[in-house]
Design a protein around this motif. Structure first.
Motif, short mmCIF file in Angstrom:
data_model
loop_
_atom_site.label_atom_id
_atom_site.label_comp_id
_atom_site.label_asym_id
_atom_site.label_seq_id
_atom_site.Cartn_x
_atom_site.Cartn_y
_atom_site.Cartn_z
N THR A 78 0.83 -1.21 0.00
CA THR A 78 0.00 0.00 0.00
C THR A 78 0.86 1.25 0.00
N GLY A 81 2.43 1.79 -3.31
CA GLY A 81 1.52 1.88 -4.44
C GLY A 81 1.56 0.69 -5.37
N TYR A 82 1.96 -0.48 -4.85
CA TYR A 82 2.02 -1.68 -5.67
C TYR A 82 0.63 -2.33 -5.70
N SER A 83 -0.23 -1.81 -6.52
CA SER A 83 -1.63 -2.24 -6.54
C SER A 83 -1.77 -3.71 -6.91
N ARG A 84 -1.01 -4.16 -7.88
CA ARG A 84 -1.13 -5.54 -8.33
C ARG A 84 -0.74 -6.52 -7.21
N ALA A 86 -0.89 -5.86 -3.99
CA ALA A 86 -1.95 -5.78 -2.98
C ALA A 86 -3.13 -6.67 -3.35
N HIS A 87 -3.49 -6.66 -4.64
CA HIS A 87 -4.58 -7.52 -5.10
C HIS A 87 -4.22 -9.00 -4.95
N ALA A 128 -3.05 3.86 3.05
CA ALA A 128 -3.55 4.26 1.72
C ALA A 128 -3.98 5.72 1.72
N ARG A 133 -3.16 6.91 -1.91
CA ARG A 133 -3.40 5.76 -2.81
C ARG A 133 -4.91 5.54 -2.89
N ASP A 135 -6.89 4.43 -5.20
CA ASP A 135 -7.38 3.17 -5.75
C ASP A 135 -7.38 2.07 -4.69
N LEU A 136 -6.31 2.02 -3.89
CA LEU A 136 -6.23 1.00 -2.86
C LEU A 136 -7.16 1.31 -1.69
#
Length: 422
Positions: A78, A81-84, A86-87, A128, A133, A135-136
């Motif tokens: 988070t 900003g590593y969204s992928r 995190a998912h 976040a 962040r 998006d997160l």
């Protein structure tokens, strides 16, 4: 308390089932395994999606491991900003061990992960919001992360979202039941944060949801005075451009009109910012007339030097009694405002002439004391201010069992009679 204990017990059992081992301890939503093998965290910090996938496939329980700062891989994903990643961490399927309710177990594990707090008490949602962040943050909110968890400074996610001026996230949090009156260790509410940033949309939503307009911080600042303070210290690159609009919103919403922090009141703050508009609104709405301004001198001098001349008249008509020294001081100030200054101030400005007229009017008032009607008006307005607990009195005049003409007189509807002709 029993509900909290039951919830903690349930979550603790879920944590043990999620981790498939008794070597992990659950404490304040933070997990430690006592080892230095934090492969998932290292892979996350390196932004290695391939390693993260491999580690999660072989050992899903690594999601709950925490480093020396109490942070899980989700915290680090988070913050960076590593969204992928995190998912990936959130989408791992939890294996069931002897339970018939796999869905409930998976949900409990997911909530444990989302609400895990680091050594500063921050959840992934806090991080976040802190790091913008969006998006997160919106993802965690949609997954039902707890919106009212406080970090060790008392800040909720709503505090952080408002402070970082994240309007969409703040509105989402409000919609999902975030406490709009939560206070941190300095007694700041989300409304104080909105006043600091000057975000009127967030302010309107917080007010609509019942935010306390007169909440005071540890140093007795209300949202009104918070806006004033941050306007005064704003740098040129981050100019606070909508101060009057923020103040007007608070007054119209029903904030107290004279609440002080021991140094400033709304009226003296407005005069300090040369805001005749807000000063007039405060006076018309029934604020108490301060007897002194900055540095202990009479407020009339501040009004004369900082505001439109009509504010001086309004102050006097509402009960301020100027001394001969104050009138003399105002008279001496007039030469300071040269014709060049008045021309630069605006096309057709009559500031210089108006100030001269006001000084003449003040001298006449010294010779002709206020009428009985004006004295009664001041007394009645003061009583109404007390009855409304220092909030706007304008809407209450129509309920007085007196003729409309008298209602208008008390409401200062006749004030234009005293204005200097342009």
């Amino acid at each position: 308390m029993l509900v909290d204990q039951s919830k903690s017990l349930k979550m603790g059992i879920a944590a043990k089932q999620c981790l498939h081992t008794s070597d992990f301890l659950y404490l304040d939503h933070t997990f430690h395994d006592g080892s230095d093998d934090l492969d998932l965290i290292q892979a996350t910090q390196a932004n290695r999606e391939d390693l993260v996938t491999s580690i999660l496939n072989s050992d899903p329980s690594q999601r709950f491991k925490a480093d020396s700062q109490g942070r899980t891989a989700l915290h680090w994903a988070t913050e960076n900003g590593y969204s992928r990643i995190a998912h990936l961490i959130l989408s791992v399927q939890t294996r069931s061990q002897g339970t018939s309710d796999t869905g409930t177990l998976a949900k409990d594990c997911l909530l444990l992960l989302l609400d895990a707090q680091d050594e500063r008490g921050q959840t992934a949602l806090h991080v976040a919001c802190n790091m913008r962040r969006e998006d997160l943050a919106s993802l965690y909110i949609s997954l039902k992360a707890s919106v009212n968890v406080s970090d060790h400074s008392g800040n909720t996610a709503l505090h952080r979202a408002v402070r970082m001026n994240q309007e969409t996230i703040a509105l989402m949090l409000c919609e999902l039941g975030a406490d709009v009156n939560a206070v941190n260790e300095l007694l700041w509410t989300p409304l104080h944060e909105a006043a600091r940033t000057g975000n009127e949309s967030i302010m309107a939503e917080l007010i609509r949801r019942g935010s306390k307009l007169d909440a005071m911080t540890h140093n007795k600042m209300t949202p009104f005075l918070t806006a004033f303070f941050y306007y005064k210290i704003a740098s040129r690159g981050s100019a606070y451009s909508n101060l009057e609009s923020v103040w007007k919103t608070l007054v119209e919403a029903g904030c107290k009109l004279s609440q002080t922090d021991g140094h400033w009141t709304p009226l003296t703050a407005a005069l300090s910012c040369d805001s005749s508009f807000i000063a007039a609104i405060l006076l018309f709405n029934g604020c108490r007339v301060d007897k002194s301004g900055r540095w202990g001198r009479g407020i009339l001098q501040d009004a004369f030097s900082c505001s439109e001349p009509m504010i001086v008249k309004l102050l006097v008509l509402l009960g301020y009694i100027p001394t001969p020294d104050e009138v003399s001081h105002c008279s001496k100030q007039i030469p300071m405002y040269s014709r060049v200054f008045t021309r630069l101030r605006g096309l057709g400005s009559s500031l210089h002439r108006d100030r001269q007229e006001v000084v003449r009017w003040l001298r006449e008032r010294r010779e002709a004391p206020p009428s009985l009607g004006e004295c009664c008006r001041v007394s009645i307005r003061a009583a109404m201010n007390s009855a409304t607990e220092d909030r706007s009195i304008l809407a209450n005049f129509k309920f007085l069992p007196i003729p409309v003409k008298l209602q208008q007189f008390l409401a200062m509807s006749d004030f234009t009679h005293y204005l200097v002709d342009g």
